[in-house]
Design a protein around this motif. Structure first.
Motif, mmCIF file in Angstrom:
data_model
loop_
_atom_site.group_PDB
_atom_site.id
_atom_site.type_symbol
_atom_site.label_atom_id
_atom_site.label_comp_id
_atom_site.label_asym_id
_atom_site.label_seq_id
_atom_site.Cartn_x
_atom_site.Cartn_y
_atom_site.Cartn_z
ATOM 1 N N ILE B 283 0.818 -1.209 0.000
ATOM 2 C CA ILE B 283 0.000 0.000 0.000
ATOM 3 C C ILE B 283 0.859 1.269 0.000
ATOM 4 C CG2 ILE B 283 -0.224 0.143 2.508
ATOM 5 C CD1 ILE B 283 -3.309 0.536 0.436
ATOM 6 N N GLU B 284 2.142 1.130 0.337
ATOM 7 C CA GLU B 284 3.047 2.289 0.310
ATOM 8 C C GLU B 284 3.643 2.504 -1.077
ATOM 9 O OE1 GLU B 284 3.818 4.075 3.157
ATOM 10 O OE2 GLU B 284 2.661 2.796 4.517
ATOM 11 N N ARG B 286 3.981 3.404 -4.838
ATOM 12 C CA ARG B 286 3.322 4.424 -5.663
ATOM 13 C C ARG B 286 2.471 3.825 -6.773
ATOM 14 N NH1 ARG B 286 5.484 10.277 -6.574
ATOM 15 N NH2 ARG B 286 3.705 10.950 -7.794
ATOM 16 N N ARG B 289 -0.666 2.251 -5.373
ATOM 17 C CA ARG B 289 -1.654 3.264 -4.965
ATOM 18 C C ARG B 289 -2.382 3.846 -6.166
ATOM 19 N NH1 ARG B 289 -0.037 5.144 0.477
ATOM 20 N NH2 ARG B 289 -0.750 7.249 0.127
ATOM 21 N N SER B 290 -1.645 4.049 -7.239
ATOM 22 C CA SER B 290 -2.265 4.606 -8.432
ATOM 23 C C SER B 290 -3.320 3.658 -9.003
ATOM 24 C CB SER B 290 -1.169 4.906 -9.460
ATOM 25 O OG SER B 290 -1.755 5.261 -10.678
ATOM 26 N N LEU B 292 -4.871 1.266 -7.346
ATOM 27 C CA LEU B 292 -5.969 1.172 -6.380
ATOM 28 C C LEU B 292 -6.914 2.357 -6.512
ATOM 29 C CD1 LEU B 292 -4.472 -0.013 -2.963
ATOM 30 C CD2 LEU B 292 -6.169 -1.180 -4.388
ATOM 31 N N ALA B 293 -6.349 3.541 -6.691
ATOM 32 C CA ALA B 293 -7.189 4.738 -6.783
ATOM 33 C C ALA B 293 -8.078 4.673 -8.021
ATOM 34 C CB ALA B 293 -6.318 5.990 -6.811
ATOM 35 N N THR B 294 -7.512 4.205 -9.112
ATOM 36 C CA THR B 294 -8.303 4.105 -10.339
ATOM 37 C C THR B 294 -9.463 3.129 -10.168
ATOM 38 O OG1 THR B 294 -6.469 4.736 -11.752
ATOM 39 C CG2 THR B 294 -8.182 3.433 -12.775
ATOM 40 N N ALA B 296 -10.730 2.319 -7.249
ATOM 41 C CA ALA B 296 -11.598 2.860 -6.190
ATOM 42 C C ALA B 296 -12.660 3.788 -6.768
ATOM 43 C CB ALA B 296 -10.765 3.611 -5.152
#
Lengths: 375, 415
Positions: B283-284, B286, B289-290, B292-294, B296
């Motif tokens: 989860i740290e 980059r 996270r990118s 996951l955000a997409t 999400a």
């Protein structure tokens, strides 16, 4: 549950759409695009007269006192019309900072001028490349003056005042940052217009040389206020992006119905239909995320930081997706200066960066989701 | 803009919540909650029996098929109450999987086209889960192009005689009844010579053969008809009007909004939150996270799109073709999420056994089931056509077989 705007709010949207269709046709956008004027002054005056500039500003400070849901519907229409006016910098950034942190005197002075269209405001945050970060702020405040440089500053060349983020400490913490209000016409600030991808929303470099500044909010609170301002602006700008996405989709759909190739309207080819269907999907997902953001913004819910990041990401992706594929559907004509497609493409790719880039907001979203999960 | 129930809705919710809390099969709650696409099996229990028992209990207390009229085994609830029920039923709703086709499509079609006596006879046991129904539409030659089907129905006295083959029939192996679309006139254009029936799946001449799917499961079947007799009284709608009858069936599919489509995102987020990579917590990272955000914002976009649809429903609006986006987005997203979760597992991502694989092989099961989701009920491409034509108003595809009699339509590609 009523996860929709009210009839009154929709009525306001229709009113704004009608007004902008008349006062802000593509021809008017082109006046600014072609460099004939820095922004559309007549439109700006008209927006003030309609009460749109002060829609979320309380009546006590000269606004209409309607609220943020109303501002969301106006924002959508501003994006749809690609309006060449300093609306986002003045209303989402400067006015929100004043609403959040201004003293009564500051609000009285500046908010009423914003609402009446007499003052253009902006937020001077960035100092060259990079995303929002306390570490990146080098501009120094001392003895009531500011010294340093800010760029890019949205609408910086036409703004009357700026909310400026400055360094007031050296502890290495977020509390080193404070906010200041600077009257840009009072001297001590050099203003240089910068060329940028979307000339209908100007960018500038501001150089402060012992410029007089008054504190906005308490010393050391700058970063925390800025974070809130950016979240609120993210929701509002996301509505502009959704308005732009919808318009780009409409343009593509209309062209696909009118343009004949191989003896058929191109919109009857599956390859083209599917491009447009995917544009509809991304615009719809973005709109739904924005509605959640609007709810969080208008109720000041604790969900706002997460909702704002989601709206921002989704709307950025949708506007970029729709505006680039609108050109694709238009084929060669879409790449001409004469057609309006590139205006939305420019706007999509600049709004994607103005509050911090997509990857910045992706990072923010995951951080916020983790915090919520851990809580 | 608010998320509050009206007082009436709040009262309904409280009643539903209390009843569910007192009656649901709680021993399966955790397992159902954790089950994801492609894996709703219960350890040490027959899921069909558990599902039927829960459905019966609901029916006896008046909580089955909420939106159906009471006389047919329903509750006469508003669409919004149905959504509230689904929210409160939560993971236990996953037990309704085997009834979806009967409740969502066969039942409404019966309601629109069967005789009153038949409705009173067949619908209550369908609502209560005692009888399971399936939908016999697709054929080897008629998948997306359903009207290309070839199963024949020929009149013989008061009966019809059916010969042919259906395929992709979910649940046919445990179904008691089915609705069946047949060709009754091959001499007219393909949409014009179809007729709809319902039949007893135990009728002589019906043979059900489960299909082993790419996932290794067998949820679908081939169904063969050899001189199967159906009385004319079991015809639904007029002779040769079956296409219009089937449209009613398919329109009702859209009423199933609000059920919450599975995207795989919550599972992926949890996984990334606990996964350690070589350089630290996933989860740290980059790039993680990118991604996951997409995912999400797609998942939340779908969630709030369905809330907007529910709001519209509660104002009395009918669900339109725009609701096709749920399946379109979620289907490919589940597939991407599964692939990404396996990618994060590196070499060990190939393992699928519950003991050896990460998260008990959840993502591996999702991966293998996902292609089916993108095809069933209309492929992604058909969904895009629906959006393009019915939402955006673009022209329909060119149909070279439109006015050609069915028996003159070419049936082979390369000769």
């Amino acid at each position: 549950m009523n996860f929709d705007f009210s009839d009154e709010q929709k009525q306001m949207r229709d009113e704004a759409r009608k007004f902008l269709a008349e006062k802000c046709p593509p021809k008017a956008v082109r006046e600014v695009l072609d460099g004939k004027a820095p922004y559309d002054k007549a439109l700006w005056k008209g927006l003030a007269e309609m009460g749109f500039l002060g829609v979320a500003i309380p009546e006590a400070f000269g606004g209409a006192g309607a609220g943020h849901l109303e501002l969301c519907v106006i924002a959508e229409e501003m994006g749809r019309a690609n309006a060449p006016v300093p609306f986002s910098s003045t209303v989402y950034l400067a006015a929100e900072a004043l609403l959040l942190a201004g003293s009564d005197a500051q609000k009285q002075k500046w908010l009423s001028k914003i609402a009446s269209g007499e003052a253009i405001g902006t937020l001077a945050l960035f100092e060259g490349k990079g995303n929002p970060s306390p570490k990146a702020i080098k501009l120094q405040a001392s003895g009531g003056t500011l010294t340093g440089m800010k760029k890019p500053v949205p609408d910086g060349a036409i703004a009357d005042f700026a909310v400026v983020a400055a360094r007031t400490g050296s502890t290495g913490r977020d509390s080193d940052i404070s906010l200041f209000l600077v009257d840009l016409k009072a001297g001590g600030v050099e203003v240089k217009s910068l060329t940028n991808v979307d000339p209908t929303r100007g960018q500038a470099e501001l150089t402060f040389k012992n410029a007089k500044a008054e504190p906005l909010g308490a010393a050391g609170d700058g970063w925390s206020i800025l974070t809130q301002v950016l979240d609120r602006a993210a929701v509002l700008l996301a509505f502009e992006q959704v308005g732009g996405s919808d318009r780009a989709l409409e343009m593509g759909r209309d062209y696909a119905l009118d343009r004949i190739a191989f003896g058929r309207p191109i919109g009857s080819f599956q390859a083209v239909k599917h491009i447009l269907a995917d544009m509809y999907v991304s615009a719809t997902l973005a709109r739904s995320n924005c509605y959640y953001g609007a709810w969080a913004l208008s109720t000041n819910a604790s969900e706002l930081p997460e909702a704002a990041a989601a709206a921002r990401i989704s709307a950025t992706q949708a506007f970029q997706h729709c505006s680039k594929n609108n050109i694709q559907v238009h084929g060669g004509m879409g790449f001409t200066w004469e057609f309006d497609c590139h205006m939305y493409y420019r706007r999509a790719n600049t709004t994607a960066l103005t509050l911090g880039s997509l990857s910045y907001w992706e990072d923010q979203l995951i951080d916020r989701m983790r915090k919520k999960n851990a809580a | 803009m608010n998320f509050d129930d009206t007082p009436q809705e709040a009262a309904f919710r409280a009643e539903a919540k209390a009843w569910i809390s007192a009656n649901a099969p709680k021993q399966y709650e955790e397992e159902l909650r954790k089950s994801s696409l492609g894996r709703t099996a219960l350890k040490g229990a027959n899921i069909l029996e558990v599902a039927k028992a829960w459905q019966k209990k609901k029916a006896d207390a008046g909580w089955a098929c909420l939106h159906w009229p009471k006389e047919y085994g329903g509750r006469g609830s508003s669409p919004i109450e149905r959504v509230i029920w689904q929210q409160e039923e939560g993971p236990f709703g996953k037990l309704s999987g085997m009834f979806i086709i009967g409740h969502g499509m066969c039942g409404p079609t019966m309601m629109a086209f069967a005789g009153e006596e038949q409705k009173r006879k067949y619908l209550p046991p369908l609502a209560s889960g005692e009888k399971v129904w399936c939908q016999l539409f697709s054929e080897p030659a008629g998948g997306s192009d359903v009207a290309g089907l070839r199963t024949r129905a020929e009149k013989s006295g008061d009966d019809w005689v059916i010969n042919g083959q259906k395929i992709w029939t979910s649940g046919a192996h445990y179904s008691d009844y089915g609705i069946l679309l047949t060709r009754t006139d091959p001499n007219v254009a393909k949409h014009k010579g179809l007729t709809m029936f319902f039949l007893d799946m135990k009728s002589p001449g019906v043979e059900v053969r489960p299909i082993k799917q790419a996932s290794g499961q067998s949820d679908f079947n081939e169904v063969y008809f050899t001189d199967v007799k159906i009385p004319d009284s079991q015809r639904l709608g007029a002779v040769n009007d079956g296409w219009n009858v089937s449209l009613t069936t398919l329109m009702n599919e859209r009423m199933s909004i609000g059920a919450g489509v599975s995207t795989g995102f919550p599972e992926l987020f949890d996984f990334c939150n606990s996964l350690m990579l070589e350089d630290g917590p996933a989860i740290e990272d980059r790039s993680v996270r990118s991604k996951l955000a997409t995912y999400a914002v797609k998942a939340s976009g779908l969630r709030y799109t369905s809330m907007r649809a529910i709001s519209a429903l509660s104002k009395g609006e009918r669900p339109g073709p725009e609701n096709s986006i749920g399946k379109l987005v979620a289907g490919s997203m589940v597939q991407e999420v599964a692939m990404y979760a396996l990618d994060l597992q590196g070499a060990a991502g190939v393992l699928s056994g519950p003991e050896d694989a990460e998260v008990a092989g959840k993502f591996q099961a999702m991966l293998l089931r996902a292609p089916g989701t993108r095809v069933e009920g209309g492929t992604d491409e058909i969904m895009r056509n629906i959006i393009a034509e019915r939402v955006l108003g673009l022209p329909g595809d060119i149909r070279v077989d439109k006015d050609v009699p069915f028996n003159e339509i070419p049936t082979k590609g390369r000769a």
